[in-house]
Write an enzyme that holds these catalytic residues in place. Structure first.
Site, PDB file in Angstrom:
ATOM      1  N   LYS A 212     -19.027   5.790 -25.777  1.00  0.00           N
ATOM      2  CA  LYS A 212     -18.875   4.388 -26.202  1.00  0.00           C
ATOM      3  C   LYS A 212     -20.231   3.835 -26.634  1.00  0.00           C
ATOM      4  CE  LYS A 212     -19.352   2.923 -21.378  1.00  0.00           C
ATOM      5  NZ  LYS A 212     -18.585   2.668 -20.145  1.00  0.00           N
TER       6      LYS A 212
ATOM      7  N   ARG B  53     -12.673  -5.538 -11.435  1.00  0.00           N
ATOM      8  CA  ARG B  53     -13.007  -5.844 -12.824  1.00  0.00           C
ATOM      9  C   ARG B  53     -11.765  -5.642 -13.684  1.00  0.00           C
ATOM     10  NH1 ARG B  53     -17.660  -2.367 -15.826  1.00  0.00           N
ATOM     11  NH2 ARG B  53     -16.012  -0.799 -15.658  1.00  0.00           N
TER      12      ARG B  53
ATOM     13  N   TYR C 151     -50.087 -11.843 -27.260  1.00  0.00           N
ATOM     14  CA  TYR C 151     -49.492 -13.172 -27.057  1.00  0.00           C
ATOM     15  C   TYR C 151     -49.679 -13.655 -25.622  1.00  0.00           C
ATOM     16  CZ  TYR C 151     -47.040 -13.111 -31.549  1.00  0.00           C
ATOM     17  OH  TYR C 151     -46.732 -13.093 -32.878  1.00  0.00           O
TER      18      TYR C 151
HETATM   19  C1  PLP Z   1     -18.749   3.746 -19.228  1.00  0.00           C
HETATM   20  C2  PLP Z   1     -17.698   4.318 -18.378  1.00  0.00           C
HETATM   21  C3  PLP Z   1     -17.869   5.563 -17.764  1.00  0.00           C
HETATM   22  C4  PLP Z   1     -19.168   6.335 -17.814  1.00  0.00           C
HETATM   23  O1  PLP Z   1     -20.066   5.764 -16.895  1.00  0.00           O
HETATM   24  P1  PLP Z   1     -21.495   6.411 -16.631  1.00  0.00           P
HETATM   25  O2  PLP Z   1     -22.048   5.616 -15.501  1.00  0.00           O
HETATM   26  O3  PLP Z   1     -22.281   6.199 -17.885  1.00  0.00           O
HETATM   27  O4  PLP Z   1     -21.271   7.824 -16.341  1.00  0.00           O
HETATM   28  C5  PLP Z   1     -16.803   6.094 -17.061  1.00  0.00           C
HETATM   29  N1  PLP Z   1     -15.641   5.413 -16.942  1.00  0.00           N
HETATM   30  C6  PLP Z   1     -15.446   4.196 -17.497  1.00  0.00           C
HETATM   31  C7  PLP Z   1     -14.157   3.500 -17.313  1.00  0.00           C
HETATM   32  C8  PLP Z   1     -16.473   3.602 -18.218  1.00  0.00           C
HETATM   33  O5  PLP Z   1     -16.280   2.393 -18.760  1.00  0.00           O
END
Ligand code: PLP
Length: 364
Positions: free
Chosen positions: A35, A130, A259
């Site tokens: 993703k 969540r 800065y």
């Molecule tokens: C992003 C995600 C993962 C992967 O998580 P990592 O901590 O990057 O291994 C697995 N499952 C779901 C549902 C996610 O949204």
């Protein structure tokens, strides 16, 4: 490409890390989570570099379609399901797998033509609060889906809140909720483990939990665990973020750099200016002392990060010159280490890399 700011992506390291995930759970399939443009690494390039992947996971249909249109044949899972009912037509057409996490999702499936056969991942909220059905509502949701002609396979799915913190009992508690909830519901498979659980909580994927792991961050070589662990030691960083020194000056003791005069020289110093800044994704809140590698030698950031540049201490690197190579993170200085100086995690560093940074794909 005149500006020397680039992210080199090591495809061999990516494949190696995927194999580590597979080795951790030999009886499971591994859904490579790509993703957010493969956590900033380039989803299409990485997906094509991993023909052995059992499946891929993304956050939304736009990401999934882009992969399918690029020629990816493996199953693609929508981790958050669909956001609008109209996506179901595309899910069918492109043959995606979708998470189902609320009753509205099931209502929408019910309205689909019965000729559709969609594989669904029914999500249980085992404690993270969540997404997903509660343990009380999950069995009825499962029964409803099982009865729908539009549904092909059902996979039990949950997500851990604290798998990275080995000292916490939360993962164990969530597993117990899963065991109790799934006990009498005969699904096609289970999928619980993210990277941290894949590496450190074998009970979440070995034994009777075989099915699908969902490794994400570990595929990019960052350590998903909050404390060092022998399993994560096998991972190889995939991204090397680099640039070059474009200016050098001697700054007398007492003068400040950049800065806001954030860094004041306690002695006469030699300062190098590097062509990378927060508009490239290097975090503006990086502290003085954040490690940086110049011509292979460790030094540190001094002064506030600007939009297009940052400044480093070259006092102890007399051979450094205009054109010297600078590694911001990679195989020597890990993104995890930089993240600690920036009060963040490697995930945000990787996904924050912007379009201006040229990506280069290499093999080892
Ligand atoms: C992003 C995600 C993962 C992967 O998580 P990592 O901590 O990057 O291994 C697995 N499952 C779901 C549902 C996610 O949204």
């Amino acid at each position: 490409m005149a500006r020397p700011t680039k992210a080199s992506i090591d495809l061999a390291a990516f494949r190696h890390n995927y194999r580590v995930a597979k080795t951790q759970s030999p009886s499971s399939q591994a859904v490579a989570i790509i993703k957010a443009n493969a956590y900033g690494h380039g989803a299409i390039e990485l997906a094509h570099a991993l023909p052995e992947a059992d499946a891929f996971g993304v956050a939304c249909i736009e990401e999934a379609i882009e992969l399918r249109e690029s020629g990816i044949k493996q199953p693609i899972l929508l981790l958050e399901g669909f956001f609008e009912e109209s996506e179901l037509e595309l899910i069918r057409q492109y043959d995606f797998w979708t998470a189902i996490h609320n009753p509205e999702h099931i209502d929408a499936l019910e309205r689909q033509p019965v000729s559709s056969k969609i594989s669904v991942w029914l999500k249980l909220d085992s404690g993270m609060h969540r997404l997903g059905f509660t343990p009380q509502t999950y069995p009825a949701a499962f029964q409803r889906l099982s009865a729908l002609p539009q549904v092909n396979h059902i996979v039990h799915m949950t997500h851990f809140a604290c798998a990275d913190e080995l000292e916490k009992s939360m993962t164990h508690a969530q597993l117990q909720v899963c065991d109790a909830t799934f006990a009498n519901l005969d699904a096609h498979a289970c999928s619980f483990a993210n990277s941290a659980a894949t590496l450190a909580h074998s009970a979440s994927h070995i034994e009777h939990h075989g099915g699908y792991t969902r490794p994400g961050i570990m595929l990019y070589g960052a350590d998903p665990l909050s404390a060092p662990n022998s399993a994560s030691q096998q991972l190889i960083p995939v991204m090397t973020l680099s640039s070059k020194i474009i200016a050098i000056r001697d700054v007398p003791a007492g003068d400040a750099i950049g800065y806001g005069e954030r860094y004041r020289c306690s002695h006469n110093m030699r300062i190098g200016t590097v062509a990378i800044g927060y508009a490239d994704g290097y975090p503006r809140h990086a502290q003085d002392g954040t490690p940086v590698l110049v011509d292979g030698i460790r030094t540190s950031l001094v002064g506030r990060v600007s939009m297009d540049m940052l400044t480093v201490d070259l006092t102890h690197i007399p051979d450094a010159h205009i054109g010297s190579s600078v590694e911001l993170w990679g195989k020597t200085i890990k993104a995890d280490e930089v993240a600690r100086y920036c009060d963040t995690i490697a995930y945000t560093l990787f996904t924050g890399i912007t379009r201006r940074v040229h990506k280069e794909y290499i093999e080892g």
